[in-house]
Scaffold this motif. Sequence first.
Motif, mmCIF file in Angstrom:
data_model
loop_
_atom_site.group_PDB
_atom_site.id
_atom_site.type_symbol
_atom_site.label_atom_id
_atom_site.label_comp_id
_atom_site.label_asym_id
_atom_site.label_seq_id
_atom_site.Cartn_x
_atom_site.Cartn_y
_atom_site.Cartn_z
ATOM 1 N N ASN A 60 0.811 -1.218 0.000
ATOM 2 C CA ASN A 60 0.000 0.000 0.000
ATOM 3 C C ASN A 60 0.847 1.273 0.000
ATOM 4 O OD1 ASN A 60 -2.542 -1.315 0.042
ATOM 5 N ND2 ASN A 60 -2.223 -1.780 2.207
ATOM 6 N N SER A 62 3.435 4.154 -1.676
ATOM 7 C CA SER A 62 3.655 4.795 -2.968
ATOM 8 C C SER A 62 5.050 5.406 -2.958
ATOM 9 C CB SER A 62 2.601 5.878 -3.245
ATOM 10 O OG SER A 62 2.680 6.907 -2.268
ATOM 11 N N ARG A 82 4.370 -2.314 -13.880
ATOM 12 C CA ARG A 82 3.368 -2.982 -13.045
ATOM 13 C C ARG A 82 2.999 -2.152 -11.812
ATOM 14 N NH1 ARG A 82 8.308 -5.021 -11.849
ATOM 15 N NH2 ARG A 82 8.828 -5.633 -9.700
ATOM 16 N N ALA A 84 2.611 1.199 -11.916
ATOM 17 C CA ALA A 84 2.282 2.526 -12.462
ATOM 18 C C ALA A 84 1.363 3.332 -11.560
ATOM 19 C CB ALA A 84 1.660 2.377 -13.853
ATOM 20 N N GLU A 85 0.424 2.687 -10.886
ATOM 21 C CA GLU A 85 -0.541 3.416 -10.060
ATOM 22 C C GLU A 85 0.075 3.930 -8.762
ATOM 23 O OE1 GLU A 85 -3.996 1.059 -9.396
ATOM 24 O OE2 GLU A 85 -4.602 1.048 -11.511
ATOM 25 N N ARG A 86 1.206 3.357 -8.357
ATOM 26 C CA ARG A 86 1.806 3.745 -7.073
ATOM 27 C C ARG A 86 3.174 4.402 -7.236
ATOM 28 N NH1 ARG A 86 2.782 -0.549 -3.306
ATOM 29 N NH2 ARG A 86 2.828 -2.129 -4.940
ATOM 30 N N THR A 88 5.530 7.461 -9.122
ATOM 31 C CA THR A 88 5.661 8.700 -9.885
ATOM 32 C C THR A 88 7.140 8.953 -10.116
ATOM 33 O OG1 THR A 88 3.689 9.624 -8.818
ATOM 34 C CG2 THR A 88 5.164 11.169 -9.937
#
Length: 219
Positions: A60, A62, A82, A84-86, A88
């Motif tokens: 969970n 980032s 894989r 990408a959502e967490r 930057t």
Amino acid sequence: MFDGIARRYDLLNRVMSLGQDQRWRRALVRALALADGDRVLDVATGTGDVAAAILDAQPNASVVGLDQSAAMLASAQIKLARFAERLTLVEGDAQALPFADDSFASACIAFGIRNVPDRERALAEMARVVRPGGRVAVLELTEPSGGGLSALARLHVHRVVPLLGRLLSGAEEYAYLQRSIAAFPPPEVFAATIARVGLREVAVTRFSFGAVSLFVARA
């Protein structure tokens, strides 16, 4: 130079560290003592090995990965698709982090502080963006000291590593590694620099007969 070796950077690290670099990075991640939902800054993220280790260790969490090399960031973007959502990725300077005060639960830099012209400024920037009580971790190549097996470690660092770098990357500039390690301050001196920027509870752990040191402190 880093733009030029980005595509072979991971291979270079594995070969030149005799496969130990991932173990050292995992030790750094453990030292961060990640909590659920933490937002972590990875300075000099390169191709994203530390970022990946953080995201694997804490599902969970980032990560914001910052680096000056656009080619390194492009490699990281592909390798870590894989996450990408967490994840930057930001192109930027460790000496002038483009983030607000207290933006992160913790921050780290692996094998990058040696290449920063003003190390104290970069450390101060990391301390600034980490919330009070958060951890700042630095993993870096250091000069092996002492006798016995440390002598073999010095031989590897000063002779084998630059040779492998030239053979595998074709970049003569990789010989800079030998010089930059020799010029990096001893662990106790660098630990004092960390404390000087206001970070506290500085602890040092050495690996591979002193060839690598992990510095951990609290903001």
